[in-house]
Write a protein that holds these residues in place. Structure first.
Motif, PDB file in Angstrom:
ATOM      1  N   ALA A   1       7.217   1.543  12.607  1.00  0.00           N
ATOM      2  CA  ALA A   1       5.951   1.356  12.001  1.00  0.00           C
ATOM      3  C   ALA A   1       5.685   0.718  10.773  1.00  0.00           C
ATOM      4  N   VAL A   2       4.425  -0.205  10.642  1.00  0.00           N
ATOM      5  CA  VAL A   2       3.883  -0.478   9.159  1.00  0.00           C
ATOM      6  C   VAL A   2       2.607  -0.799   8.285  1.00  0.00           C
ATOM      7  N   THR A   3       2.260  -0.130   7.948  1.00  0.00           N
ATOM      8  CA  THR A   3       0.850   0.134   7.269  1.00  0.00           C
ATOM      9  C   THR A   3       0.583  -1.116   6.620  1.00  0.00           C
ATOM     10  N   PHE A   4      -0.660  -1.358   6.671  1.00  0.00           N
ATOM     11  CA  PHE A   4      -1.196  -2.624   6.459  1.00  0.00           C
ATOM     12  C   PHE A   4      -2.661  -2.304   5.493  1.00  0.00           C
ATOM     13  N   PRO A   5      -3.277  -3.031   4.141  1.00  0.00           N
ATOM     14  CA  PRO A   5      -4.202  -2.905   3.953  1.00  0.00           C
ATOM     15  C   PRO A   5      -5.494  -3.365   4.225  1.00  0.00           C
TER      16      PRO A   5
ATOM     17  N   SER B   1       1.791   4.053   2.106  1.00  0.00           N
ATOM     18  CA  SER B   1       2.501   4.601   2.475  1.00  0.00           C
ATOM     19  C   SER B   1       2.521   4.883   4.084  1.00  0.00           C
ATOM     20  N   VAL B   2       3.936   5.118   5.381  1.00  0.00           N
ATOM     21  CA  VAL B   2       3.794   5.104   6.178  1.00  0.00           C
ATOM     22  C   VAL B   2       5.218   5.941   6.461  1.00  0.00           C
ATOM     23  N   SER B   3       5.069   6.630   7.314  1.00  0.00           N
ATOM     24  CA  SER B   3       6.102   7.440   8.264  1.00  0.00           C
ATOM     25  C   SER B   3       5.718   7.480   9.365  1.00  0.00           C
TER      26      SER B   3
ATOM     27  N   SER C   1       6.547   5.229   0.401  1.00  0.00           N
ATOM     28  CA  SER C   1       5.774   4.848  -0.271  1.00  0.00           C
ATOM     29  C   SER C   1       5.469   4.387  -1.510  1.00  0.00           C
ATOM     30  N   GLY C   2       4.732   4.130  -1.935  1.00  0.00           N
ATOM     31  CA  GLY C   2       5.026   3.463  -3.521  1.00  0.00           C
ATOM     32  C   GLY C   2       3.343   2.481  -3.681  1.00  0.00           C
ATOM     33  N   ARG C   3       3.256   2.244  -4.534  1.00  0.00           N
ATOM     34  CA  ARG C   3       2.403   0.263  -4.594  1.00  0.00           C
ATOM     35  C   ARG C   3       2.455  -0.294  -3.933  1.00  0.00           C
TER      36      ARG C   3
ATOM     37  N   HIS D   1       1.976  -4.406   2.143  1.00  0.00           N
ATOM     38  CA  HIS D   1       2.159  -3.141   3.375  1.00  0.00           C
ATOM     39  C   HIS D   1       3.353  -2.644   2.773  1.00  0.00           C
ATOM     40  N   ALA D   2       3.396  -1.564   3.403  1.00  0.00           N
ATOM     41  CA  ALA D   2       3.976  -0.523   3.106  1.00  0.00           C
ATOM     42  C   ALA D   2       5.429  -0.256   4.634  1.00  0.00           C
TER      43      ALA D   2
END
Length: 129
Positions: free
Chosen positions: A64-68, A78-80, A92-94, A98-99
């Motif tokens: 999985a990948v998180t995109f703004p 963050s992504v989990s 997670s982080g700044r 992508h996360a």
């Protein structure tokens, strides 16, 4: 035929072949386009107000990948991914783009995917059972 005409025809032929290759790769009947982050096929997109999480699966592995929603400045993301009965794998982080990606072996177990960008977040519940 002069050498200029030969070069133009070769350039046109190369362009046509490249376009045909791209169309064949991106056609709906073919396998989905590969992600530069995760291997496998995309099985879910989880949208939320400030972004989205893309979920991929291949041979029992879930990624999985998180995109703004809007790229640019660095944001808290963050992504989990958690397999049922296991601990979550998290990133997670700044980040600006992508996360993740985060990958784990789930086998045939259900997974829960979570992602956040700023104040927005999503949780899938147990999926891919």
């Amino acid at each position: 035929m002069d050498s200029g005409a030969i070069r133009r025809r070769l350039a046109l032929g190369t362009a046509v072949l490249a376009a045909a290759g791209l169309l064949a790769f991106m056609s709906p009947g073919s396998a989905q386009a590969a992600s530069p982050f995760c291997s496998g096929r995309k099985v879910r997109t989880l949208p939320f107000t400030t972004g989205s999480v893309q979920v991929y699966k291949r041979s029992g592995y879930v990624c999985a990948v998180t995109f703004p929603g809007a790229h640019g400045s660095r944001k808290r993301m963050s992504v989990s991914v958690q397999a049922r009965g296991g601990r979550p794998v998290m990133n997670s982080g700044r980040f600006a783009h992508h996360a993740g990606p985060v990958t784990l072996y789930a086998g045939h177990r259900c997974v829960r995917v979570k992602g956040s960008v700023g104040s927005g977040s999503v949780s899938s519940g147990w999926i891919l059972c």
